[in-house]
Design a protein around this motif. Structure first.
Motif, PDB file in Angstrom:
ATOM      1  N   ASN A   1      -9.943   0.235   7.381  1.00  0.00           N
ATOM      2  CA  ASN A   1     -11.200   0.290   6.668  1.00  0.00           C
ATOM      3  C   ASN A   1     -11.867  -1.133   7.094  1.00  0.00           C
ATOM      4  OD1 ASN A   1     -13.436   0.707   4.734  1.00  0.00           O
ATOM      5  ND2 ASN A   1     -12.515  -0.881   3.883  1.00  0.00           N
ATOM      6  N   ARG A   2     -10.950  -2.175   7.060  1.00  0.00           N
ATOM      7  CA  ARG A   2     -11.664  -3.512   7.092  1.00  0.00           C
ATOM      8  C   ARG A   2     -11.785  -3.897   8.689  1.00  0.00           C
ATOM      9  NH1 ARG A   2     -14.999  -5.592   4.030  1.00  0.00           N
ATOM     10  NH2 ARG A   2     -13.734  -5.147   2.101  1.00  0.00           N
ATOM     11  N   GLU A   3     -12.941  -4.266   8.977  1.00  0.00           N
ATOM     12  CA  GLU A   3     -12.894  -4.805  10.668  1.00  0.00           C
ATOM     13  C   GLU A   3     -12.265  -6.408  10.495  1.00  0.00           C
ATOM     14  OE1 GLU A   3     -17.036  -4.844  11.826  1.00  0.00           O
ATOM     15  OE2 GLU A   3     -17.690  -5.607  10.038  1.00  0.00           O
TER      16      GLU A   3
ATOM     17  N   LEU B   1      -6.600   4.671  -6.125  1.00  0.00           N
ATOM     18  CA  LEU B   1      -5.106   4.481  -5.447  1.00  0.00           C
ATOM     19  C   LEU B   1      -4.710   3.053  -5.724  1.00  0.00           C
ATOM     20  CD1 LEU B   1      -5.619   6.362  -2.016  1.00  0.00           C
ATOM     21  CD2 LEU B   1      -4.102   7.077  -4.001  1.00  0.00           C
ATOM     22  N   TRP B   2      -5.564   2.129  -5.700  1.00  0.00           N
ATOM     23  CA  TRP B   2      -5.250   0.722  -5.678  1.00  0.00           C
ATOM     24  C   TRP B   2      -4.587   0.382  -7.061  1.00  0.00           C
ATOM     25  CZ3 TRP B   2      -4.674  -3.396  -2.313  1.00  0.00           C
ATOM     26  CH2 TRP B   2      -4.627  -4.611  -3.155  1.00  0.00           C
ATOM     27  N   PRO B   3      -5.145   0.664  -8.260  1.00  0.00           N
ATOM     28  CA  PRO B   3      -4.568   0.594  -9.439  1.00  0.00           C
ATOM     29  C   PRO B   3      -3.118   1.637  -9.637  1.00  0.00           C
ATOM     30  CG  PRO B   3      -6.527   1.430  -9.911  1.00  0.00           C
ATOM     31  CD  PRO B   3      -6.331   1.207  -8.345  1.00  0.00           C
TER      32      PRO B   3
ATOM     33  N   HIS C   1      -0.109  -0.756   3.237  1.00  0.00           N
ATOM     34  CA  HIS C   1       0.012  -1.907   3.050  1.00  0.00           C
ATOM     35  C   HIS C   1       0.487  -2.229   1.396  1.00  0.00           C
ATOM     36  CE1 HIS C   1      -1.109  -3.555   6.735  1.00  0.00           C
ATOM     37  NE2 HIS C   1      -1.448  -2.468   7.243  1.00  0.00           N
ATOM     38  N   ILE C   2       0.286  -1.059   0.754  1.00  0.00           N
ATOM     39  CA  ILE C   2       0.555  -1.549  -0.809  1.00  0.00           C
ATOM     40  C   ILE C   2       1.720  -0.831  -1.238  1.00  0.00           C
ATOM     41  CG2 ILE C   2      -1.982  -2.138  -0.980  1.00  0.00           C
ATOM     42  CD1 ILE C   2      -1.969   0.707  -2.301  1.00  0.00           C
ATOM     43  N   PRO C   3       2.149  -1.269  -2.428  1.00  0.00           N
ATOM     44  CA  PRO C   3       3.473  -0.522  -2.778  1.00  0.00           C
ATOM     45  C   PRO C   3       3.329   1.069  -2.997  1.00  0.00           C
ATOM     46  CG  PRO C   3       2.932  -2.419  -4.179  1.00  0.00           C
ATOM     47  CD  PRO C   3       1.831  -2.225  -3.420  1.00  0.00           C
TER      48      PRO C   3
ATOM     49  N   GLN D   1      -4.026   2.274   9.274  1.00  0.00           N
ATOM     50  CA  GLN D   1      -3.753   1.243   8.051  1.00  0.00           C
ATOM     51  C   GLN D   1      -4.093   1.591   6.847  1.00  0.00           C
ATOM     52  OE1 GLN D   1      -1.994  -0.982   9.412  1.00  0.00           O
ATOM     53  NE2 GLN D   1      -1.982   0.134  11.401  1.00  0.00           N
ATOM     54  N   ASP D   2      -3.167   1.796   5.741  1.00  0.00           N
ATOM     55  CA  ASP D   2      -3.530   1.697   4.732  1.00  0.00           C
ATOM     56  C   ASP D   2      -3.969   2.895   3.727  1.00  0.00           C
ATOM     57  OD1 ASP D   2      -3.042  -0.256   2.654  1.00  0.00           O
ATOM     58  OD2 ASP D   2      -4.450  -1.742   3.302  1.00  0.00           O
ATOM     59  N   TYR D   3      -4.168   2.525   2.263  1.00  0.00           N
ATOM     60  CA  TYR D   3      -4.286   3.557   1.428  1.00  0.00           C
ATOM     61  C   TYR D   3      -5.848   4.471   1.525  1.00  0.00           C
ATOM     62  CZ  TYR D   3      -6.592  -0.408  -0.848  1.00  0.00           C
ATOM     63  OH  TYR D   3      -7.460  -1.613  -1.055  1.00  0.00           O
TER      64      TYR D   3
ATOM     65  N   ALA E   1     -11.106 -12.245   4.343  1.00  0.00           N
ATOM     66  CA  ALA E   1      -9.796 -12.677   3.638  1.00  0.00           C
ATOM     67  C   ALA E   1      -9.094 -11.352   3.807  1.00  0.00           C
ATOM     68  CB  ALA E   1     -10.030 -13.310   2.441  1.00  0.00           C
ATOM     69  N   SER E   2      -8.164 -11.163   4.641  1.00  0.00           N
ATOM     70  CA  SER E   2      -7.364  -9.685   4.632  1.00  0.00           C
ATOM     71  C   SER E   2      -5.937 -10.118   5.229  1.00  0.00           C
ATOM     72  CB  SER E   2      -8.232  -8.642   5.258  1.00  0.00           C
ATOM     73  OG  SER E   2      -7.326  -7.810   5.706  1.00  0.00           O
ATOM     74  N   GLY E   3      -5.017  -9.641   4.655  1.00  0.00           N
ATOM     75  CA  GLY E   3      -3.617 -10.018   5.228  1.00  0.00           C
ATOM     76  C   GLY E   3      -3.496  -8.856   6.406  1.00  0.00           C
ATOM     77  N   LEU E   4      -4.029  -7.669   6.268  1.00  0.00           N
ATOM     78  CA  LEU E   4      -4.116  -6.830   7.387  1.00  0.00           C
ATOM     79  C   LEU E   4      -4.802  -7.192   8.486  1.00  0.00           C
ATOM     80  CD1 LEU E   4      -5.192  -3.342   6.420  1.00  0.00           C
ATOM     81  CD2 LEU E   4      -5.952  -4.212   8.357  1.00  0.00           C
ATOM     82  N   VAL E   5      -6.033  -7.836   8.441  1.00  0.00           N
ATOM     83  CA  VAL E   5      -6.640  -8.486   9.498  1.00  0.00           C
ATOM     84  C   VAL E   5      -5.824  -9.461  10.226  1.00  0.00           C
ATOM     85  CG1 VAL E   5      -8.651  -9.437  10.192  1.00  0.00           C
ATOM     86  CG2 VAL E   5      -8.676  -7.598   8.780  1.00  0.00           C
TER      87      VAL E   5
ATOM     88  N   TYR F   1     -15.671   6.605  -1.377  1.00  0.00           N
ATOM     89  CA  TYR F   1     -14.543   6.333  -0.600  1.00  0.00           C
ATOM     90  C   TYR F   1     -13.840   5.008  -1.050  1.00  0.00           C
ATOM     91  CZ  TYR F   1     -12.700   4.242   3.659  1.00  0.00           C
ATOM     92  OH  TYR F   1     -12.393   3.279   4.548  1.00  0.00           O
ATOM     93  N   TYR F   2     -14.653   3.890  -0.687  1.00  0.00           N
ATOM     94  CA  TYR F   2     -13.977   2.521  -0.908  1.00  0.00           C
ATOM     95  C   TYR F   2     -13.662   2.198  -2.150  1.00  0.00           C
ATOM     96  CZ  TYR F   2     -13.587  -2.219  -0.196  1.00  0.00           C
ATOM     97  OH  TYR F   2     -13.093  -3.692  -0.162  1.00  0.00           O
ATOM     98  N   TYR F   3     -15.085   1.940  -2.975  1.00  0.00           N
ATOM     99  CA  TYR F   3     -14.920   1.378  -4.192  1.00  0.00           C
ATOM    100  C   TYR F   3     -14.353   2.421  -5.134  1.00  0.00           C
ATOM    101  CZ  TYR F   3     -17.999  -2.285  -2.591  1.00  0.00           C
ATOM    102  OH  TYR F   3     -18.507  -3.562  -2.093  1.00  0.00           O
TER     103      TYR F   3
ATOM    104  N   SER G   1     -14.022 -10.637  -3.730  1.00  0.00           N
ATOM    105  CA  SER G   1     -13.532  -9.278  -3.385  1.00  0.00           C
ATOM    106  C   SER G   1     -13.917  -8.145  -4.291  1.00  0.00           C
ATOM    107  CB  SER G   1     -12.094  -9.491  -3.437  1.00  0.00           C
ATOM    108  OG  SER G   1     -11.338  -8.131  -2.992  1.00  0.00           O
ATOM    109  N   ARG G   2     -14.337  -6.771  -3.730  1.00  0.00           N
ATOM    110  CA  ARG G   2     -14.713  -5.528  -4.366  1.00  0.00           C
ATOM    111  C   ARG G   2     -15.587  -5.933  -5.775  1.00  0.00           C
ATOM    112  NH1 ARG G   2      -8.274  -3.956  -3.665  1.00  0.00           N
ATOM    113  NH2 ARG G   2      -8.275  -4.454  -1.547  1.00  0.00           N
ATOM    114  N   GLY G   3     -16.373  -6.703  -5.509  1.00  0.00           N
ATOM    115  CA  GLY G   3     -17.107  -7.393  -6.534  1.00  0.00           C
ATOM    116  C   GLY G   3     -18.018  -6.517  -7.518  1.00  0.00           C
TER     117      GLY G   3
HETATM  118  O1  F6P Z   1      -3.336  -5.585   0.237  1.00  0.00           O
HETATM  119  C1  F6P Z   1      -3.875  -4.338   0.685  1.00  0.00           C
HETATM  120  C2  F6P Z   1      -5.205  -4.721   1.566  1.00  0.00           C
HETATM  121  O2  F6P Z   1      -5.458  -3.543   2.221  1.00  0.00           O
HETATM  122  C3  F6P Z   1      -4.604  -5.677   2.653  1.00  0.00           C
HETATM  123  O3  F6P Z   1      -4.075  -5.173   3.787  1.00  0.00           O
HETATM  124  C4  F6P Z   1      -5.675  -6.422   2.587  1.00  0.00           C
HETATM  125  O4  F6P Z   1      -5.525  -7.565   2.898  1.00  0.00           O
HETATM  126  C5  F6P Z   1      -6.482  -6.305   1.573  1.00  0.00           C
HETATM  127  O5  F6P Z   1      -6.239  -5.167   0.684  1.00  0.00           O
HETATM  128  C6  F6P Z   1      -7.952  -6.650   1.658  1.00  0.00           C
HETATM  129  O6  F6P Z   1      -8.739  -5.738   0.968  1.00  0.00           O
HETATM  130  P1  F6P Z   1     -10.346  -5.311   1.181  1.00  0.00           P
HETATM  131  O7  F6P Z   1     -10.386  -4.862   2.567  1.00  0.00           O
HETATM  132  O8  F6P Z   1     -10.659  -4.363   0.066  1.00  0.00           O
HETATM  133  O9  F6P Z   1     -11.184  -6.458   1.076  1.00  0.00           O
END
Ligand code: F6P
Length: 550
Positions: free
Chosen positions: A49-51, A138-140, A209-211, A184-186, A68-72, A129-131, A358-360
């Motif tokens: 999702n995140r570029e 899924l996140w919580p 990427h999440i539990p 990648q991801d949920y 700010a993303s661990g995935l990125v 889809y995202y928010y 984030s997700r404000g």
């Molecule tokens: O921790 C899950 C995750 O998707 C990470 O992989 C990523 O760093 C973070 O959430 C970013 O979240 P968002 O893209 O919603 O800012």
């Protein structure tokens, strides 16, 4: 499977050359070698999702930010090494004016190594889809941080439609019918199945990427079967730790008509087998952001000067997105416990909290932001004096270079997640400390705690104990800090991001060979030509979607 096929597979597994050896030092070259030797000609497509690069309008010009993303931070160096295609939502205000007519932009800017394909989403799509389904549902659900998941049918419908949109674009970007697709991801639980229908020979690796929660928690999701069916379109489903793999398999076992081979971590469902593996994600080594850093003393001088700290102050830092799973208020409460039980530290300890917005638009995130502001305000009024502010909170975006500067200036870094798949801040802090100094305080509920055993491990729900852990960090002898940091640095160096990606690519290569051997052995005369990539009938693949019920 015929016995001959089994034998062949056993032989293949026994003889398959592997670079997945702890003595190998993993680098971009190792990845390129795996691609060249084990997956020649393979096209690597990453979907998230995140570029990795966002173009925004700023002061009449175009500004570039790395989110700010661990995935990125994990996938960017990998995609560079593979020269792949990265498909992601284009969410920046200047994203549309920076792409070509195919919605492509070559990145990294100034030194292009791969193609970013941007996908456009309307406000309604983003909302549902995202928010909506991904971050309110899924996140919580997966994190179990005691924030109730919200499931709305309209969000689910939009989530399905957006997954379908990404599936169309994957097919459009595929150069042949056998790409390696790294999902990648949920945000994309349904995408693997949608791609599998149209590119049956693709290797699809989905990394969550999440539990993954236990099956009882997962069972509350009204679309649990659809989610599992979607994910089981993958060749491999990956999680950070084995515990989450086990939870996933337990959910499949409970809700799907499937056969589970625990010994091989394999699930047979609907005539297809998916492997379920753990791949602990990591960071690049050495991290790019470290290259431009001045020596530690200089970083410390700059940070102390910026915040007006006296030289004998002890500085603790926390760095994350403003998220209720990260235990930000909990660590503030632990400082309060420390100050209550060891008041001699009042005036001598400063906690610098960086919290990227984030997700404000979601109420849970707005509430957390306000709670943090209120806590810090009251805390500083209570314990601060004459320009001394015990907690400094910066709720704004920082570049990786700025963050590394802060890591290097700190006496300790606190990662107190209530639940976290891995947590790359812990690994970044360790990587930033080439002086082998500094203490990592790490939540036992972050995946990273399985690897970084030399951190001071804490339960973030126990404020008193976390306060004592802070005291331990404040008083830890230099030698002990060095011993612990040295060991953790070895772990992060050896288990770096190239190893994470390389293990997945190797597994992809093994699967591809295994499929070929299986097909040759089971259908000898007719299918001998199977290994040859046929002309890719893209139009047919693109049209398949319309004929298949979603
Ligand atoms: O921790 C899950 C995750 O998707 C990470 O992989 C990523 O760093 C973070 O959430 C970013 O979240 P968002 O893209 O919603 O800012």
């Amino acid at each position: 499977m015929a016995e001959t096929a089994r034998q062949l597979l056993r032989e293949f597994e026994k003889n398959s050359g592997t670079v997945d050896d702890p003595l190998v030092s993993w680098s971009p070259d190792t990845l390129r070698r795996i691609l060249r030797t084990e997956l020649p000609g393979a096209q690597v497509i990453v979907v998230s999702n995140r570029e990795p690069y966002i173009h925004n309008m700023k002061d009449g010009g175009v500004d570039l930010i790395v989110p700010a993303s661990g995935l990125v931070s994990a996938l960017e160096p990998v995609t560079r090494a593979c020269a792949g295609t990265w498909i992601a939502h284009g969410g920046g205000s200047a994203d549309k004016i920076t792409v070509d007519e195919h919605d492509h932009v070559q990145v990294p800017p100034g030194n292009p190594a791969y193609t970013l394909r941007r996908v456009w989403l309307s406000d309604e799509e983003l909302q549902g889809y995202y928010y909506g389904f991904a971050n309110d549902g899924l996140w919580p659900l997966c994190h179990i941080a005691f924030t109730r998941p919200l499931f709305r049918a309209s969000d689910w419908e939009t989530y399905e439609a957006v997954n379908q949109k990404f599936a169309d674009i994957v097919v459009e970007e595929a150069r042949n019918e056998r790409p390696i697709v790294l999902i990648q991801d949920y945000h994309f639980a349904l995408l693997p199945r949608m791609i599998r229908r149209r590119l049956p020979e693709a290797i699809i690796i989905t990394f969550w990427h999440i539990p993954w929660p236990n099956s009882e928690v997962f069972s509350i999701c009204p679309w649990r079967e659809q989610i599992l069916d979607g994910l089981l379109g993958s060749s491999i489903v990956g999680f950070h730790i084995q515990f989450h793999c086990n939870n996933f398999m337990e959910s499949v076992d409970r809700f799907m008509e499937s056969r589970i081979e625990r010994e091989h971590s394999a699930i047979s469902y609907g005539g297809q087998t998916s492997l379920v593996h753990s791949y602990p994600i990591s960071i690049e080594w050495p991290p790019a952001a470290l290259a431009a850093q001045p020596p530690v003393e200089e970083c410390r001088r700059r940070v102390f000067e910026r915040f007006g700290l006296s030289p004998d102050t002890k500085l603790f830092v926390g760095v994350e997105r403003m998220d209720y799973t990260k235990g930000i208020v909990d660590r503030f409460q632990a400082i309060e416990e420390l100050f209550t039980n060891h008041p001699e530290w009042i005036g001598r300890l400063v906690f610098l909290q960086i919290a990227a917005p984030s997700r404000g638009t979601l109420p849970a995130y707005q509430h957390l932001h306000q709670e943090c502001l209120d806590f810090v305000d009251a805390f500083n009024r209570r314990y601060g004096s004459d320009g001394y502010k015990p907690i400094i909170m910066l709720a704004e975006h920082h570049t990786q270079e700025e963050i590394y500067n802060v890591y290097r200036a700190a006496d300790a870094c606190v990662v107190s997640s209530l639940h976290d798949g891995m947590n790359l801040v812990a690994k970044e802090f360790v990587a930033s400390r080439d002086d082998e100094h500094g203490v990592l305080i790490l939540s036992t509920f972050a995946g990273a705690a399985r690897e970084l055993l030399e951190a001071v491990i804490v339960n973030p729900y126990d404020a008193t104990a976390m306060g004592e852990a802070m005291l331990r960090a404040l008083t830890m002898p230099e030698d002990e800090q060095r011993e612990r940091m040295r060991r953790m640095r070895e772990i992060v160096r050896d288990n770096n991001i190239y190893r994470w990606a390389g293990s997945m690519l190797q597994d992809a290569a093994r699967l591809r060979k295994r499929n070929s051997i299986q097909q040759v052995t089971e259908n000898p005369p007719q299918r001998l030509g199977h290994n040859i990539v046929r002309m890719f009938d893209k139009r047919k693949a693109m049209a398949t979607r319309d004929k298949t019920p979603a």
